[in-house]
Each structure stands twice: as structure tokens, then as C-alpha cells.
Design a protein around this motif. Structure first.
Motif, PDB file in Angstrom:
ATOM      1  N   LYS A 319      44.681  52.573 -87.568  1.00 10.44           N
ATOM      2  CA  LYS A 319      43.824  53.713 -87.942  1.00 10.44           C
ATOM      3  C   LYS A 319      43.632  54.631 -86.728  1.00 10.44           C
ATOM      4  O   LYS A 319      43.692  55.859 -86.842  1.00 10.44           O
ATOM      5  CB  LYS A 319      42.473  53.222 -88.468  1.00 10.44           C
ATOM      6  N   ARG A 320      43.466  54.025 -85.581  1.00 11.50           N
ATOM      7  CA  ARG A 320      43.300  54.819 -84.363  1.00 11.50           C
ATOM      8  C   ARG A 320      44.550  55.672 -84.106  1.00 11.50           C
ATOM      9  O   ARG A 320      44.475  56.865 -83.833  1.00 11.50           O
ATOM     10  CB  ARG A 320      43.036  53.855 -83.189  1.00 11.50           C
ATOM     11  N   ARG A 321      45.710  55.064 -84.235  1.00 11.39           N
ATOM     12  CA  ARG A 321      46.964  55.804 -84.022  1.00 11.39           C
ATOM     13  C   ARG A 321      47.129  56.903 -85.063  1.00 11.39           C
ATOM     14  O   ARG A 321      47.557  58.016 -84.761  1.00 11.39           O
ATOM     15  CB  ARG A 321      48.170  54.855 -84.116  1.00 11.39           C
ATOM     16  N   LYS A 322      46.772  56.549 -86.302  1.00 13.91           N
ATOM     17  CA  LYS A 322      46.888  57.532 -87.399  1.00 13.91           C
ATOM     18  C   LYS A 322      45.975  58.722 -87.121  1.00 13.91           C
ATOM     19  O   LYS A 322      46.400  59.885 -87.199  1.00 13.91           O
ATOM     20  CB  LYS A 322      46.515  56.843 -88.722  1.00 13.91           C
ATOM     21  N   ASP A 323      44.724  58.455 -86.762  1.00 11.52           N
ATOM     22  CA  ASP A 323      43.774  59.551 -86.501  1.00 11.52           C
ATOM     23  C   ASP A 323      44.297  60.450 -85.380  1.00 11.52           C
ATOM     24  O   ASP A 323      44.231  61.670 -85.469  1.00 11.52           O
ATOM     25  CB  ASP A 323      42.397  58.997 -86.106  1.00 11.52           C
ATOM     26  N   TYR A 324      44.812  59.830 -84.339  1.00 11.86           N
ATOM     27  CA  TYR A 324      45.301  60.587 -83.184  1.00 11.86           C
ATOM     28  C   TYR A 324      46.456  61.515 -83.606  1.00 11.86           C
ATOM     29  O   TYR A 324      46.472  62.701 -83.287  1.00 11.86           O
ATOM     30  CB  TYR A 324      45.762  59.611 -82.093  1.00 11.86           C
ATOM     31  N   LEU A 325      47.421  60.946 -84.338  1.00 10.12           N
ATOM     32  CA  LEU A 325      48.591  61.751 -84.699  1.00 10.12           C
ATOM     33  C   LEU A 325      48.228  62.842 -85.712  1.00 10.12           C
ATOM     34  O   LEU A 325      48.645  63.991 -85.574  1.00 10.12           O
ATOM     35  CB  LEU A 325      49.716  60.858 -85.236  1.00 10.12           C
ATOM     36  N   ASP A 396      53.524  52.763 -79.413  1.00 12.69           N
ATOM     37  CA  ASP A 396      52.380  52.541 -78.522  1.00 12.69           C
ATOM     38  C   ASP A 396      51.712  53.865 -78.134  1.00 12.69           C
ATOM     39  O   ASP A 396      52.286  54.944 -78.318  1.00 12.69           O
ATOM     40  CB  ASP A 396      52.760  51.666 -77.321  1.00 12.69           C
ATOM     41  N   ASP A 397      50.495  53.768 -77.617  1.00 10.91           N
ATOM     42  CA  ASP A 397      49.689  54.965 -77.357  1.00 10.91           C
ATOM     43  C   ASP A 397      50.407  55.959 -76.455  1.00 10.91           C
ATOM     44  O   ASP A 397      50.331  57.169 -76.649  1.00 10.91           O
ATOM     45  CB  ASP A 397      48.341  54.569 -76.724  1.00 10.91           C
ATOM     46  N   GLU A 398      51.104  55.427 -75.471  1.00 14.41           N
ATOM     47  CA  GLU A 398      51.782  56.278 -74.500  1.00 14.41           C
ATOM     48  C   GLU A 398      52.915  57.078 -75.174  1.00 14.41           C
ATOM     49  O   GLU A 398      53.080  58.277 -74.911  1.00 14.41           O
ATOM     50  CB  GLU A 398      52.324  55.362 -73.376  1.00 14.41           C
ATOM     51  N   THR A 399      53.667  56.422 -76.045  1.00 11.42           N
ATOM     52  CA  THR A 399      54.748  57.121 -76.770  1.00 11.42           C
ATOM     53  C   THR A 399      54.156  58.238 -77.628  1.00 11.42           C
ATOM     54  O   THR A 399      54.668  59.364 -77.653  1.00 11.42           O
ATOM     55  CB  THR A 399      55.515  56.126 -77.682  1.00 11.42           C
ATOM     56  N   LEU A 400      53.072  57.921 -78.331  1.00  5.16           N
ATOM     57  CA  LEU A 400      52.461  58.939 -79.202  1.00  5.16           C
ATOM     58  C   LEU A 400      51.931  60.100 -78.366  1.00  5.16           C
ATOM     59  O   LEU A 400      52.088  61.266 -78.711  1.00  5.16           O
ATOM     60  CB  LEU A 400      51.326  58.319 -80.038  1.00  5.16           C
ATOM     61  N   LYS A 402      52.920  61.136 -75.404  1.00  7.66           N
ATOM     62  CA  LYS A 402      54.022  61.949 -74.868  1.00  7.66           C
ATOM     63  C   LYS A 402      54.660  62.814 -75.968  1.00  7.66           C
ATOM     64  O   LYS A 402      55.035  63.960 -75.729  1.00  7.66           O
ATOM     65  CB  LYS A 402      55.106  61.042 -74.274  1.00  7.66           C
ATOM     66  N   ALA A 403      54.789  62.228 -77.170  1.00  2.00           N
ATOM     67  CA  ALA A 403      55.393  62.988 -78.284  1.00  2.00           C
ATOM     68  C   ALA A 403      54.508  64.192 -78.621  1.00  2.00           C
ATOM     69  O   ALA A 403      55.004  65.312 -78.815  1.00  2.00           O
ATOM     70  CB  ALA A 403      55.561  62.087 -79.504  1.00  2.00           C
ATOM     71  N   VAL A 404      53.212  63.971 -78.660  1.00  2.00           N
ATOM     72  CA  VAL A 404      52.273  65.061 -78.953  1.00  2.00           C
ATOM     73  C   VAL A 404      52.375  66.131 -77.868  1.00  2.00           C
ATOM     74  O   VAL A 404      52.447  67.332 -78.154  1.00  2.00           O
ATOM     75  CB  VAL A 404      50.832  64.502 -79.081  1.00  2.00           C
ATOM     76  N   GLU A 405      52.438  65.687 -76.631  1.00  3.93           N
ATOM     77  CA  GLU A 405      52.533  66.625 -75.509  1.00  3.93           C
ATOM     78  C   GLU A 405      53.796  67.496 -75.635  1.00  3.93           C
ATOM     79  O   GLU A 405      53.735  68.717 -75.500  1.00  3.93           O
ATOM     80  CB  GLU A 405      52.595  65.797 -74.224  1.00  3.93           C
ATOM     81  N   ARG A 406      54.920  66.851 -75.919  1.00  2.00           N
ATOM     82  CA  ARG A 406      56.172  67.622 -76.060  1.00  2.00           C
ATOM     83  C   ARG A 406      56.069  68.628 -77.194  1.00  2.00           C
ATOM     84  O   ARG A 406      56.526  69.765 -77.073  1.00  2.00           O
ATOM     85  CB  ARG A 406      57.356  66.667 -76.336  1.00  2.00           C
ATOM     86  N   MET A 407      55.490  68.195 -78.314  1.00  2.00           N
ATOM     87  CA  MET A 407      55.393  69.130 -79.458  1.00  2.00           C
ATOM     88  C   MET A 407      54.433  70.270 -79.136  1.00  2.00           C
ATOM     89  O   MET A 407      54.666  71.414 -79.536  1.00  2.00           O
ATOM     90  CB  MET A 407      54.965  68.370 -80.718  1.00  2.00           C
ATOM     91  N   LYS A 408      53.366  69.974 -78.400  1.00  2.00           N
ATOM     92  CA  LYS A 408      52.403  71.041 -78.044  1.00  2.00           C
ATOM     93  C   LYS A 408      53.077  72.102 -77.182  1.00  2.00           C
ATOM     94  O   LYS A 408      52.809  73.282 -77.323  1.00  2.00           O
ATOM     95  CB  LYS A 408      51.202  70.443 -77.297  1.00  2.00           C
TER      96      LYS A 408
END
Ligand code: GLN
Length: 424
Positions: A319-325, A396-400, A402-408
Motif C-alpha cells: 500500500k505504501r508503494r502504491k500510494d507513492y507511485l 524496492d523504494d529506491e527503484t521507485l 529513481k523511476a519517479v525522479e527520471r519521469m519528473k
């Protein structure tokens, strides 16, 4: 996206000879008629491209972390123990059949006989293959909700079944009652239900399952249900259709170790069905794989004895990962369809101005450095899915992060106008 035959030999030119000297030409690709319309799985293609372009892989749904050590240790112990490394009993080692029945009783309240109603298979995919090959005949009509996990369509093609598609549409992907009623007839042999649902993250409601159940009963049809995401629920509750009145005797309930225990590579799954249905699927199973890895079955026995706290923790972490993404995809400019279960989220990519899902994902992998799944292949009509993209958050949190950062950094909406919800 790369062509599906990337890396494979190309079709031979017609002459194949020059001046009497044989020209070396790769052989023509061959495939049976039943499978000729299919391509290399989109999951394999996307992971291949993610590796090639060093993209963070939010495409194929496998965790980039492993399941608990106590499970691995039980399997290692079994490997070291004489007597736990030969063929397992075809339908499962007795301890695992019992552990599956006990867990099913806890989850659903249903009492099943481990000896005649539980079959251990090589992953849920093999449970599905065995069920379809063991219980369907060529020409049987089977109802399939779209979008669907691609394996379902291809297994049904292998059986020679006729598929009746019913499309679930955004924003909530609810079951369209009228279309479902129209899809059912006395010719319907089965319906395939996947709840929680890949790729939409939908969790079928009691009302929807009751509608499906009433139509199965009225038309004397079977229900095949893939419940591999049953422990990944963020809203609502997971309901096994087998628990509804009149359904157990016509249902095959399938599940596996993969998602619940973050061990997708183990390929340990199972099918639960009344003896008369287990019979057919066991006949097919004994010819598909015969039995499943013995030491890994011992690992599964340990896994299924995990305390309830394990499952609470698992769902909270997801749920935490889902909310973040979800939150970050929205702020980047996607229109996000928040999932109620699974580890996938579907989003509308049209604010970024690409023609379709394939073009968008190609850009995402090559220029942004993030892989995702283009879902149009999960529909009867590809156009129903071309405005969508599926992200997996079993990372994992770090992958998510970094992915968010790249998309931003690299993704900018071309307009603030988003498309309407209806598929086009
Ligand atoms: N179920 C996984 C997904 O949807 C993929 C499984 C596979 O690659 N066969 O991503």
C-alpha cells in the motif's frame, strides 16, 4: 517497441540458392496454426528492452526483492535431506496439500479435502493450463474479461476454445452487466475470473461476483478463478467466487506462492476444485509437468505456516508503494486509475502526446529510462488499450524513487487536457 521476432531468424528468401551453391539462410519460423497469431510475450520483450537501455523495470510484474529467508531455508534444508529430492507425488506432497487446504479454510471458510480437491502445480500458469486442457473441449465457449493477462487468451487458443470477450472500462473497470448477460448462453462452458485483476488493479465486488455466479448457475457453466493477488488488497475485500452459494461445485480456484511470498521464480502453485473437476485437471497436469519441484514444495509448506502478521505486513508495504507511485504519477501529469489490489497501476498517458501505448512506452524506455507495459495486447481490440500504460510497483523504494525522479525530469505533458474515460 522492438519487433517480437527480434533476435530470431528471419524468413528465408524464396530461391535459397545461388549459382548452384547453397546460400546459408536461416530456417523459416514455424508455429502451429493455433498459435500463429501470437508473438513473444510483451513481458519478455519489455524486460529485454529494459536491460538493453538500462531502464528501471516497472514493466514485468516480479519483485526486485526476495521472499523471506525462513522459506528459502526450508527449501535448502529439503535439498540437503535424502528423500526430498526425487519426484514428488503428482498432485503434491501430502504436507503441502494439507497446508494449502488449511490456508484456504482460514481465508475462505471452506473445508476442502487435501487428497482429492487440492492439486499442486508448477505455478498458477500450469494450474490454468491443466484446468483448461483438462476441462474444456475444442469449440467450447469461454468468457474472458478484457483487459486480460495475455496467457489466458493463448491457453484458450491452445485448447481451441471460442472466446467471448467482455471489456472492463475505466475509470473503475466495473463489470458491464448488460454485456456480461449477453455474452452468456447455454453454449458457455466457463468464465475466467481474475480477482484482484491484472492489469487494472480492480477487486471484483461481491455484487459483481454474485452476478457472475448467478449466470454460471443459470447456464450450467464453470468458473476458473485466478486469485494470485489475493493478499495484495488496499481497498475492499478479496472474495473467492467458490464461497458463493452454488459455486464451489463448479469452480476451480487457483493461486500460487509467487506474489504472496515474493518468489515468482519458484513456480509453485495450486488448483482447488471439487473431486470431479480436480480429476480432469489432474489428468492434464500429469502430462504437462507430472509433478512440481519437491524441495520447493517443502519451502511452500513452511511459507504457508507464516503467521497472520506476515500478510498484514505484506499488504501494508505494498500500500505504501502504491500510494507513492499513484501520487507521483498524478503529479507528473498522468491520469491515474488507482488500483484497489495487485501490484499494478494503470494510467492514461495521453497528456504526453504520443499516438499509442507502444510509442509512449518506447519513449519511456529509451529516453526516460523507465520500463512499463503497453497494455493494448491485453484487449480484443487493441484500440481499447492504446491510451493506457501499466506500471508495476513490486519494486524496492529506491527503484521507485529513481523511476519517479527520471519521469519528473524527462516527461512533460503537452497539454493539460486529458482524454475522456471511455475507450476509443
Ligand atoms: N504476471 C506478470 C505480469 O503481469 C508476468 C508474468 C510473465 O512474465 N509471464 O507482469
Amino acid at each position: 517497441m522492438a519487433s517480437s521476432t527480434e533476435g530470431a531468424p528471419q524468413t528465408v528468401a524464396s530461391d535459397g540458392k545461388s549459382n548452384g551453391v547453397a546460400v546459408e539462410t536461416p530456417p523459416t519460423l514455424q508455429v502451429s496454426k493455433r498459435l500463429e497469431k501470437f508473438q513473444t510475450s510483451i513481458f519478455t520483450q519489455t524486460t529485454g528492452l529494459a536491460i538493453k537501455y538500462q531502464a528501471l523495470n516497472l514493466g514485468q510484474g516480479f519483485p526486485d526483492f526476495d521472499g523471506p529467508d525462513f522459506i528459502k531455508e526450508a527449501a535448502i534444508e529439503a535439498i540437503k535431506t535424502v528423500g526430498k529430492n526425487q519426484y514428488a507425488r503428482g498432485y503434491g506432497i501430502p504436507d503441502l496439500n494439507r497446508a494449502i487446504a488449511a490456508r484456504f479454510k482460514k481465508d475462505s471458510g471452506l473445508d476442502v479435502d487435501p487428497e482429492t480437491e487440492v492439486t499442486v502445480t508448477t505455478g498458477c500458469t500450469e494450474a490454468l493450463s491443466a484446468t483448461m486442457l483438462g476441462l474444456l473441449n475444442p469449440g467450447d465457449e469461454v468468457i474472458l474479461f478484457a483487459p486480460f493477462f495475455d496467457v489466458y487468451e493463448q491457453l484458450l487458443a491452445m485448447v481451441g476454445a471460442t472466446i467471448k470477450f467482455v471489456t472492463l472500462r475505466p475509470p473503475d473497470f466495473s463489470v458491464p452487466e448488460k454485456e456480461l448477460r449477453e455474452a452468456f448462453s447455454s453454449k458457455t462452458r466457463a468464465i475466467l475470473v481474475n480477482t484482484p485483476h491484472n492489469p487494472t488493479g480492480k477487486v471484483f465486488s461481491r455484487k459483481e461476483l454474485e452476478l457472475i455466479a448467478s449466470l454460471c448457475i443459470k447456464n450450467n457453466a464453470l468458473a476458473f478463478t485466478d486469485e494470485v493477488y489475493s493478499k495484495l488488497i488496499f481497498r475492499g475485500e478479496h472474495i473467492s467466487i467458490a464461497t458463493l452459494d452454488g459455486m464451489y461445485e463448479r469452480t476451480v480456484t487457483m493461486n500460487s506462492m509467487a506474489k504472496t511470498f515474493s518468489l515468482t521464480g519458484w513456480k509453485v502453485g495450486w488448483a482447488i476444485a471439487p473431486p470431479q473437476l480436480s480429476w480432469g485437471l489432474r489428468i492434464a497436469h500429469s502430462n504437462l509437468t507430472f509433478s512440481t519441484s519437491t524441495p520447493l514444495q517443502w519451502g511452500a509448506v513452511a511459507a504457508l505456516q507464516a503467521p497472520d502478521a506476515y500478510y498484514v505486513d505484506l499488504a501494508q508495504n505494498y500500500k505504501r508503494r502504491k500510494d507513492y507511485l499513484v501520487e507521483n504519477l498524478s503529479s507528473i501529469g498522468f491520469k491515474v486509475y488507482e488500483p484497489h489490489g495487485t501490484y499494478f497501476v494503470m494510467a492514461d498517458h495521453t497528456p504526453f502526446g504520443f499516438d499509442d501505448d507502444t510509442a509512449f512506452v518506447g519513449h519511456l524506455i529509451k529516453n526516460v529510462g523507465v520500463a512499463a507495459i503497453p497494455p493494448s495486447g491485453f484487449y480484443e481490440n487493441a484500440s481499447d488499450g492504446k491510451h493506457l500504460v501499466r506500471f508495476a510497483f513490486c519494486k524496492d523504494d529506491e527503484t521507485l524513487r529513481k523511476a519517479v525522479e527520471r519521469m519528473k525530469i524527462h516527461l512533460k505533458p503537452t497539454s493539460l487536457k486529458s482524454t475522456n474515460d471511455s475507450a476509443n
